[in-house]
Design a protein around this motif. Structure first.
Motif, short mmCIF file in Angstrom:
data_model
loop_
_atom_site.label_atom_id
_atom_site.label_comp_id
_atom_site.label_asym_id
_atom_site.label_seq_id
_atom_site.Cartn_x
_atom_site.Cartn_y
_atom_site.Cartn_z
N GLU A 118 0.80 -1.21 0.00
CA GLU A 118 0.00 0.00 0.00
C GLU A 118 0.84 1.27 0.00
OE1 GLU A 118 -3.03 -0.30 3.04
OE2 GLU A 118 -2.96 -2.46 2.87
N ASP A 142 8.62 8.49 10.29
CA ASP A 142 7.86 9.09 9.17
C ASP A 142 6.59 8.31 8.84
OD1 ASP A 142 9.56 11.21 8.85
OD2 ASP A 142 10.79 10.23 7.33
N LEU B 46 6.10 12.76 1.75
CA LEU B 46 5.64 11.64 0.92
C LEU B 46 5.34 10.41 1.78
CD1 LEU B 46 7.95 11.41 -2.24
CD2 LEU B 46 5.46 11.55 -2.19
N LEU B 47 6.25 10.15 2.71
CA LEU B 47 6.09 8.97 3.56
C LEU B 47 4.92 9.14 4.52
CD1 LEU B 47 9.89 8.44 4.31
CD2 LEU B 47 8.46 6.98 2.88
N ARG B 48 4.79 10.34 5.07
CA ARG B 48 3.73 10.57 6.06
C ARG B 48 2.34 10.50 5.44
NH1 ARG B 48 6.70 15.57 9.26
NH2 ARG B 48 8.30 14.28 10.22
N ALA B 50 1.45 8.40 3.24
CA ALA B 50 1.10 7.03 2.84
C ALA B 50 0.04 6.47 3.78
CB ALA B 50 2.34 6.15 2.87
N PRO B 51 -0.95 5.76 3.24
CA PRO B 51 -1.99 5.19 4.12
C PRO B 51 -1.42 4.09 5.01
CG PRO B 51 -2.23 4.37 1.88
CD PRO B 51 -1.15 5.40 1.83
N ALA B 52 -1.96 3.99 6.20
CA ALA B 52 -1.50 2.95 7.13
C ALA B 52 -2.01 1.59 6.65
CB ALA B 52 -2.01 3.23 8.53
N PRO B 53 -1.14 0.60 6.58
CA PRO B 53 -1.59 -0.72 6.13
C PRO B 53 -2.43 -1.41 7.21
CG PRO B 53 0.72 -0.81 6.77
CD PRO B 53 0.29 0.62 6.90
N THR B 54 -3.36 -2.21 6.77
CA THR B 54 -4.17 -2.96 7.72
C THR B 54 -4.27 -4.41 7.25
OG1 THR B 54 -6.15 -2.35 6.51
CG2 THR B 54 -5.62 -1.02 8.45
N MET B 55 -4.58 -5.27 8.19
CA MET B 55 -4.80 -6.67 7.84
C MET B 55 -6.23 -6.83 7.32
SD MET B 55 -3.03 -8.81 10.92
CE MET B 55 -3.35 -7.64 12.21
N THR B 56 -6.41 -7.81 6.46
CA THR B 56 -7.77 -8.15 6.06
C THR B 56 -8.44 -8.89 7.22
OG1 THR B 56 -7.15 -10.31 5.20
CG2 THR B 56 -7.00 -8.47 3.66
N GLU B 59 -7.00 -12.36 7.50
CA GLU B 59 -5.66 -12.37 8.09
C GLU B 59 -5.73 -12.16 9.60
OE1 GLU B 59 -3.16 -10.59 4.24
OE2 GLU B 59 -4.00 -9.23 5.75
N ARG B 60 -6.59 -11.24 9.98
CA ARG B 60 -6.72 -10.92 11.42
C ARG B 60 -7.26 -12.15 12.18
NH1 ARG B 60 -6.90 -5.66 12.89
NH2 ARG B 60 -7.54 -5.08 10.80
#
Lengths: 191, 292
Positions: A118, A142, B46-48, B50-56, B59-60
């Motif tokens: 992502e 970051d 740019l990095l900040r 980025a959306p936070a990844p989550t588990m499906t 997966e959870r």
């Protein structure tokens, strides 16, 4: 002490007393962030899930060793980073050809990769090109929004080391991304 | 403060308004510093963003289920015993091993008996006996803290050896496993040797050459002092269970590999050559093996 931190300590105590429900509460509170750290560090969804599982196994098995002087989250994220370092070392050993990690970037055209991490593919490729220690500093500060002091506690290094790693990591990332500001030619080195 | 630290702190947003104003003035006065600041700020932004990844959800759910199973949360009254003794940790390691030996004994017994009886009823009876015996054995050991010297386990291990000898001659490597099992079963589990910085390939070679050479290699590299304390063995029921799916296994040593505490298991598959596996005692993951 934050409310989250106090709640974590209470949950750990309850877990050690045999309250299984506290396991679920601790998981809910921290699993996404741990997974996020592992995914950014490992750059592979399956391996990140493996690492996430190992992190929580270690933490719950060693819960009796948690010392309440530090926040539970600091301990948890330290275990996360160390577990990722461990997995990265094993992955490196398993490779049949000794290719340095920075010469083996992820394939930016892979749709699986896009779904997996992502992140923009160019950022992902750039992250793959920096050392795990630099990546950890970038991931914590970051990408996870941790303070410099918090990252220093988590990585168990002086805050000056975090600043230095962060500075050098961002510079490398900028170069990889072709993201240098006008007039940026020869970066000034400091002793 | 160095220029690099100044830029890093500016971007971190942790400076007071006064400090930030002074820092920005210093940056603005130096074109090179200004360029560096802009470069670093753009990258951090740019990095900040980025959306936070989550588990499906799957997966959870799988993660929770796997952790619950490995931590025995659904069947244990207390998930973590405060400060378990070395002995009890070691006993928990032994529980599945003796349980598997018992299971193997019953299976072998059934194979020996069945050709004589040869009816569907006897098959069902034998199958029922296998199940109930394994359950009884596991249950007893759980209640007893996985004691390796329960009378039932000893009898069943003896049955295993006798039955195996009838079915097929043992190879040199199998002798090694049998010898190790006997030594481990007869003596206190604390007598398992500890090998600091083990060379698993070397140990595996010796293992393949037979019992004597394996014993010599172990004696040569093992440390006799307090092996269980130094290895901090944890519960790895699932890991040993995986290895034993179609094979017999035995703990032959505790060890360290590149600073990681491991337990070394010998594995004898039903087909193929026997080999050694080193499991990380903290995560129960396979760290190395001499698997062909």
């Amino acid at each position: 002490m934050t409310a989250r931190s106090a709640e974590d300590r209470a949950l750990i105590r309850r877990y050690l007393e045999g309250d299984v429900e506290s396991f679920d509460e601790l998981m809910r509170a921290h699993e996404d962030r741990v997974f996020g750290i592992c995914l950014r560090m490992m750059r592979d969804r399956d391996q990140a899930l493996d690492a996430t599982q190992d992190v929580f196994l270690t933490v719950f098995r060693k819960a009796d060793r948690y010392e309440e002087r530090a926040a539970f989250s600091t301990w948890l994220y330290r275990v996360s980073i160390n577990t990722c370092y461990d997995h990265l070392r094993r992955r490196q050993r398993k490779r049949t050809e000794a290719i340095p990690e920075h010469l083996d970037p992820a394939d930016p055209s892979s749709s699986d990769l896009l779904n997996a991490v992502e992140l923009r593919p160019d950022i992902e490729t750039a992250l793959a090109g920096i050392s795990p220690e630099f990546r950890a500093a970038v991931v914590l500060v970051d990408l996870e929004g941790m303070s410099l002091d918090g990252a220093a506690d988590t990585l168990d290094v002086p805050v000056g080391t975090v600043k230095s790693r962060l500075f050098r990591a961002r510079r490398q990332l900028a170069q990889e991304l072709g993201n240098l500001a006008p007039g940026y030619e020869h970066p000034r080195e400091e002793p | 403060m160095s220029d690099h630290d100044l830029i890093t702190e500016l971007i971190s947003g942790q400076l007071s308004p006064e400090e930030r104003r002074a820092a920005l003035m210093r940056v603005a006065a130096d074109p090179e510093l200004q360029s560096e600041y802009e470069t670093q700020l753009t990258t951090a932004s740019l990095l900040r963003d980025a959306p936070a990844p989550t588990m499906t959800a799957t997966e959870r759910s799988n993660l929770h289920a796997s952790l619950r199973q490995q931590l025995h949360l659904d069947d244990a009254p207390a998930p973590v015993a405060p400060a378990p003794s070395r002995w009890s940790r070691w006993q928990r390691w032994w529980a599945p091993i003796t349980g598997l030996a018992a299971a193997a004994a019953v299976v072998v017994g059934a194979v020996v008996i069945l050709p004589d009886s040869g009816t569907d009823d006897s098959l069902q009876f034998a199958a029922a006996e296998v199940t109930s015996t394994v359950q009884a054995s596991s249950s007893d050991e759980a209640d007893m803290g996985g004691s390796a010297d329960s009378a039932g386990s000893i009898e069943e291990e003896q049955t295993t050896t006798a039955a195996s000898e009838e079915l097929a001659p043992t190879t040199a490597a199998e002798d090694g496993i049998t010898g190790t099992l006997e030594a481990a079963g007869a003596a206190s589990p604390q007598s398992i040797p500890h090998v600091p910085d083990v060379d698993l390939d070397q140990l595996g070679l010796a293992y393949a050459r037979g019992a004597d050479e394996f014993a010599n290699e172990l004696n040569k590299s093992a440390e006799s002092a307090d092996p269980v304390e130094s290895s901090e063995v944890n519960v790895c029921l699932d890991a040993s269970g995986d290895a034993a799916g179609d094979a017999s296994i035995s703990i032959v040593a505790t060890a360290t590999i590149e600073g990681v505490d491991v337990v070394v298991l010998s594995v004898t598959p039903t087909t193929g050559d026997p080999y050694l596996v080193a499991l990380d005692v903290t995560t129960c993951r396979e760290l190395a093996s001499t698997r062909p």
